[in-house]
Structures are given as C-alpha cells and as structure tokens.
Design a protein around this motif. Sequence first.
Motif, short mmCIF file in Angstrom:
data_model
loop_
_atom_site.label_atom_id
_atom_site.label_comp_id
_atom_site.label_asym_id
_atom_site.label_seq_id
_atom_site.Cartn_x
_atom_site.Cartn_y
_atom_site.Cartn_z
N ALA A 195 28.50 13.22 -52.91
CA ALA A 195 28.35 13.45 -54.34
C ALA A 195 28.89 14.83 -54.73
O ALA A 195 29.01 15.73 -53.89
N GLU A 196 29.19 14.96 -56.02
CA GLU A 196 29.66 16.23 -56.57
C GLU A 196 28.69 17.35 -56.19
O GLU A 196 27.48 17.15 -56.19
N GLY A 197 29.23 18.51 -55.87
CA GLY A 197 28.39 19.64 -55.54
C GLY A 197 28.05 19.75 -54.06
O GLY A 197 27.48 20.76 -53.64
N SER A 198 28.37 18.74 -53.29
CA SER A 198 28.12 18.79 -51.85
C SER A 198 29.08 19.75 -51.18
O SER A 198 30.22 19.92 -51.64
N GLN A 199 28.65 20.39 -50.08
CA GLN A 199 29.53 21.31 -49.36
C GLN A 199 30.70 20.57 -48.74
O GLN A 199 31.78 21.12 -48.58
N VAL A 200 30.48 19.32 -48.36
CA VAL A 200 31.52 18.49 -47.74
C VAL A 200 31.87 17.38 -48.74
O VAL A 200 30.98 16.74 -49.29
N LYS A 201 33.15 17.15 -48.95
CA LYS A 201 33.57 16.11 -49.89
C LYS A 201 33.56 14.72 -49.26
O LYS A 201 33.20 13.74 -49.90
#
Length: 160
Positions: free
Chosen positions: A59-65
């Motif tokens: 999800a948006e805002g996660s450290q990993v895309k």
Amino acid sequence: MGVTSYSDEYTSTIPPARLFKALIVDSHNLIPKLMPLSIKSIEITGDGGAGSIRQINFAEGSQVKYIKNRVDELDEKNFSFKYSLIEGDGTMDKLEKITYEVKFETTPDGGSKSKMTSTYYTKGDFELTEEEVKAGKDKALAMYKVVEGYLLQNPEAYVS
C-alpha cells in the motif's frame, strides 16, 4: 555469501486444509481484502504452481513498494509450500535471495501446526541483524493471525 536459517512453529485450532487454502492457495484474493492498509494487491504470473511469480504490491506509504516471490513447490495434498523472494526494492542490494518452506500438519485436536523455515542468502560480508529477522517474522505472524481470525469468524470459508 552468507547463509543463515531460522525456523518457527505456530499452532491454530483451524485445520491445515483451511489455513493452507486461505494463506497460500487463495492469498492473492484474500490477503488484500483483509489487509488493505498494508497490501494493495497480489498478482500471479503463471498458473500459481511451481515456476509462477507472485508479486506483492504494498500500500501507499509503505517503505517497500513491491516484492516478487517465485513458487518453487506447491503441494496441496501435503499442505507444503516452498518459495523464494527473488526481487524487491529495498532488500536485494544486500540479499541474493530468501527461501521459505512452509508446512501445515494436523494436530491431535483437529487443529494445525505450521512450521516455517526461512533461509537468507546474503551478498558479500553482509550479516542480518536479529532485529531485521524479527521484523520479518513479526510481519508474517501478523498476516497469519489476521487470516486465522477471519477463518474463526467465517467457519464456512475455505471448507473443501
């Protein structure tokens, strides 16, 4: 290259067939619905069996895309699953790959015991810290607990 393995066991009152279907076989449908703030989608390239690629988009805002896992073995009769993390932003600069083996077994009370072994193949002289390994284990356990809770609340879900 360094190689380090860790193993864990979890028990549940849910039979292994239901947990395996929900956590492994149908995870691409179920997990994004149960954890939309963490996981945006799971896309499968292939038939879902050995050789298939599962891309988990966070999800948006996660450290990993995203991360990509290659399915190495999927045994629906014996409730075992082997896969390798082969790509992902923020992880692959220090790691060659991570392999996972998950096996669900029936317990005497009709529930299940799941065993998970993670093997980290690091690049060069990089060494994983206990905190990094614990963070990964905690995320896996959190997903397991969310799915277990869903199955407890929905006794008709994922019944053969």
